[in-house]
Every structure is written in structure tokens, then in C-alpha cells.
Design a protein around this motif. Structure first.
Motif, PDB file in Angstrom:
ATOM      1  N   PRO A 158      21.825  59.516  28.062  1.00 34.20           N
ATOM      2  CA  PRO A 158      21.455  60.762  28.757  1.00 34.20           C
ATOM      3  C   PRO A 158      20.949  61.843  27.812  1.00 34.20           C
ATOM      4  CG  PRO A 158      23.468  59.879  29.694  1.00 34.20           C
ATOM      5  CD  PRO A 158      23.161  59.043  28.485  1.00 34.20           C
ATOM      6  N   ARG A 159      21.579  61.973  26.644  1.00 34.98           N
ATOM      7  CA  ARG A 159      21.144  63.002  25.709  1.00 34.98           C
ATOM      8  C   ARG A 159      19.783  62.670  25.117  1.00 34.98           C
ATOM      9  NH1 ARG A 159      21.696  67.984  25.657  1.00 34.98           N
ATOM     10  NH2 ARG A 159      23.935  68.126  25.271  1.00 34.98           N
ATOM     11  N   GLU A 160      19.526  61.383  24.864  1.00 40.95           N
ATOM     12  CA  GLU A 160      18.215  60.984  24.355  1.00 40.95           C
ATOM     13  C   GLU A 160      17.124  61.269  25.374  1.00 40.95           C
ATOM     14  OE1 GLU A 160      19.871  57.413  21.427  1.00 40.95           O
ATOM     15  OE2 GLU A 160      18.946  56.923  23.358  1.00 40.95           O
ATOM     16  N   ARG A 161      17.443  61.113  26.664  1.00 41.59           N
ATOM     17  CA  ARG A 161      16.472  61.465  27.705  1.00 41.59           C
ATOM     18  C   ARG A 161      16.202  62.965  27.695  1.00 41.59           C
ATOM     19  NH1 ARG A 161      16.219  58.156  33.226  1.00 41.59           N
ATOM     20  NH2 ARG A 161      16.657  56.055  32.472  1.00 41.59           N
ATOM     21  N   ASP A 162      17.266  63.742  27.526  1.00 41.09           N
ATOM     22  CA  ASP A 162      17.095  65.195  27.455  1.00 41.09           C
ATOM     23  C   ASP A 162      16.154  65.573  26.316  1.00 41.09           C
ATOM     24  OD1 ASP A 162      18.871  65.495  29.547  1.00 41.09           O
ATOM     25  OD2 ASP A 162      20.593  65.936  28.254  1.00 41.09           O
ATOM     26  N   VAL A 163      16.383  64.957  25.159  1.00 37.95           N
ATOM     27  CA  VAL A 163      15.554  65.252  23.989  1.00 37.95           C
ATOM     28  C   VAL A 163      14.121  64.813  24.241  1.00 37.95           C
ATOM     29  CG1 VAL A 163      15.155  64.660  21.565  1.00 37.95           C
ATOM     30  CG2 VAL A 163      17.471  65.197  22.361  1.00 37.95           C
ATOM     31  N   LEU A 164      13.942  63.639  24.840  1.00 41.11           N
ATOM     32  CA  LEU A 164      12.593  63.134  25.116  1.00 41.11           C
ATOM     33  C   LEU A 164      11.839  64.082  26.049  1.00 41.11           C
ATOM     34  CD1 LEU A 164      10.378  60.978  25.021  1.00 41.11           C
ATOM     35  CD2 LEU A 164      11.583  59.767  26.852  1.00 41.11           C
ATOM     36  N   MET A 165      12.490  64.582  27.064  1.00 41.57           N
ATOM     37  CA  MET A 165      11.821  65.479  28.008  1.00 41.57           C
ATOM     38  C   MET A 165      11.427  66.795  27.346  1.00 41.57           C
ATOM     39  SD  MET A 165      13.678  64.786  31.694  1.00 41.57           S
ATOM     40  CE  MET A 165      15.375  64.943  31.130  1.00 41.57           C
ATOM     41  N   GLN A 166      12.268  67.270  26.438  1.00 41.02           N
ATOM     42  CA  GLN A 166      11.926  68.477  25.688  1.00 41.02           C
ATOM     43  C   GLN A 166      10.772  68.201  24.724  1.00 41.02           C
ATOM     44  OE1 GLN A 166      13.246  71.605  25.934  1.00 41.02           O
ATOM     45  NE2 GLN A 166      14.500  70.958  27.668  1.00 41.02           N
ATOM     46  N   LEU A 167      10.847  67.047  24.063  1.00 38.30           N
ATOM     47  CA  LEU A 167       9.796  66.650  23.116  1.00 38.30           C
ATOM     48  C   LEU A 167       8.446  66.559  23.821  1.00 38.30           C
ATOM     49  CD1 LEU A 167      10.222  63.751  20.552  1.00 38.30           C
ATOM     50  CD2 LEU A 167       8.210  63.877  21.992  1.00 38.30           C
ATOM     51  N   ALA A 168       8.462  66.028  25.060  1.00 36.68           N
ATOM     52  CA  ALA A 168       7.225  65.855  25.817  1.00 36.68           C
ATOM     53  C   ALA A 168       6.603  67.178  26.219  1.00 36.68           C
ATOM     54  CB  ALA A 168       7.492  65.011  27.064  1.00 36.68           C
TER      55      ALA A 168
END
Length: 222
Positions: free
Chosen positions: A153-163
Motif C-alpha cells: 500500500p505504501r509503495e502504491r502511495d509513493v507511485l501515485m505521488q511520483l506519477a
């Protein structure tokens, strides 16, 4: 290595690169097919790739180059501003995109950036990428992908911010974590997605619909 169908452009690029300490031009090719053959024998670290060339174009050549073992980093150079070239080059595996009217210092900085394993994509190009997905000029290519299941879940959060084109510091501030922790998550999620760098991860996030351009991140039901 330089791949461009214009001899004067190749000569100019070679002169700029060859004058830099620690850089050497190992080969030049006039089209994508010749560039692919040359890359096998010269094993360049970075390939400067034109987009529009006769025969095998730069997008196709980039896709084939980045699929090679120990693939070189590809920095796409073009005079064309159309978004489609940016997106297709990035989807093909390019690590950066630079217009040919860039200053020599910007070119050298871009080469050093991609050679170091980073992605070179200006904030302007990132903004255009987001806008193009938002207005439908570029559309998602896959609706679902099992790679997302591998992300925490945290990696998804980071990915969405990165995007969203945000820096590690901005991501940390948004999620309430340290910049170092953001780096750890980015380094973990890239191989899970099969992405070589942040640019490819951004493309994947939008392709999969994980982020809705212009709106909040997509929230999946529990």
C-alpha cells in the motif's frame, strides 16, 4: 553512440560530446537498423537517438535497444514537439527526451544524468504528459496488471505521488515520511513494475489507470 540520419547533426553532437572530459563517442549511425548493429559491437553507455529516420525509426530502435542484455540508456533527441513522440519514446524505454535546440550544456547534463542511471525528463514534459492523459490525446493501454498486486500500500502511495511529477522531498512531505524512506520505496517499486526509472514508472501508473489526470488518485475498493 549517436544515431541520426543527418550527417551534420551527427558531426555537431560528436564535437560537443567528444570535447567533454570522461566522454567518448564510440560510434555513429545514420538509421535505427545500423544503430542496432553498431550498439552490439561498441556497447555504448548512452545512445543519442533521433526519432524520425528512414527505415527503422528511433522509437522502434529504442525499444529494441532497451531489450538487449546490458542495454544502453537512450536519450531521445528531436526537433519535433508533438506529444506523441515524447510518449512513444518513453514507452519504448527511453530514459530521457531532449529537443535539439537545447543548449550544449543541457545536452551534456542530460547525458550524465541518464548515464548515472537516472531519468531525464523536464517538468514541462511531465506536465504535458499529465495533460495529454487528461484530455484524451494519450490513452491507457492496459486496464489491469498483476504487477500492481506486488506493490505494498505504501509503495502504491509513493507511485501515485511520483506519477504527479513530484520530487522525493515533495512525496515525503505529502505522505509524512522522510526523503530517505521515499527513496527506499522507489527503489523497491521500480523492479516490481519492471520499470528502469521514474519516467517508466510514471508511464505505467497512467497506463494502468492508477492515477486520474487532473484529479485525485484512483482509489480501489478494499
Amino acid at each position: 553512440m549517436i544515431v541520426d540520419d543527418q550527417a551534420m547533426v551527427r558531426a555537431g553532437l560528436a564535437a560537443i560530446v567528444g570535447a567533454q572530459p570522461g566522454m567518448r563517442v564510440v560510434g555513429e549511425a545514420a538509421d535505427g537498423a545500423a544503430g542496432l548493429e553498431l550498439a552490439v559491437t561498441t556497447t555504448p553507455d548512452v545512445v543519442l537517438m533521433d526519432v524520425r529516420m528512414p527505415g527503422v525509426d528511433g522509437i522502434t530502435a529504442t525499444a529494441r535497444l532497451t531489450a538487449l542484455p546490458d542495454a544502453p540508456r537512450v536519450l531521445v533527441l528531436t526537433t519535433f514537439h508533438q506529444d506523441v513522440y515524447v510518449f512513444e519514446a518513453l514507452r519504448a524505454g527511453a530514459s530521457g527526451f531532449l529537443l535539439k535546440d537545447a543548449e550544449p550544456d543541457d545536452l551534456i547534463a542530460a547525458i550524465r544524468t541518464v548515464a548515472a542511471g537516472e531519468a531525464m525528463l523536464s517538468p514541462v514534459v511531465t506536465r504535458r504528459l499529465i495533460d495529454a492523459f487528461a484530455d484524451g490525446r494519450v490513452t491507457a493501454t492496459r486496464a489491469a496488471d498483476p504487477r500492481l498486486d506486488a506493490l505494498t500500500p505504501r509503495e502504491r502511495d509513493v507511485l501515485m505521488q511520483l506519477a504527479r511529477g513530484r520530487s522525493n522531498a515533495e512525496i515525503g512531505a505529502a505522505l509524512g515520511i522522510t526523503t530517505g524512506t521515499v527513496k527506499v520505496h522507489v527503489n523497491a517499486l521500480l523492479p516490481k513494475l519492471g520499470a528502469r526509472d521514474r519516467v517508466q514508472a510514471t508511464i505505467i501508473a497512467y497506463d494502468l489507470g492508477l492515477v486520474r489526470p487532473g484529479g485525485p488518485p484512483t482509489v480501489e475498493p478494499p
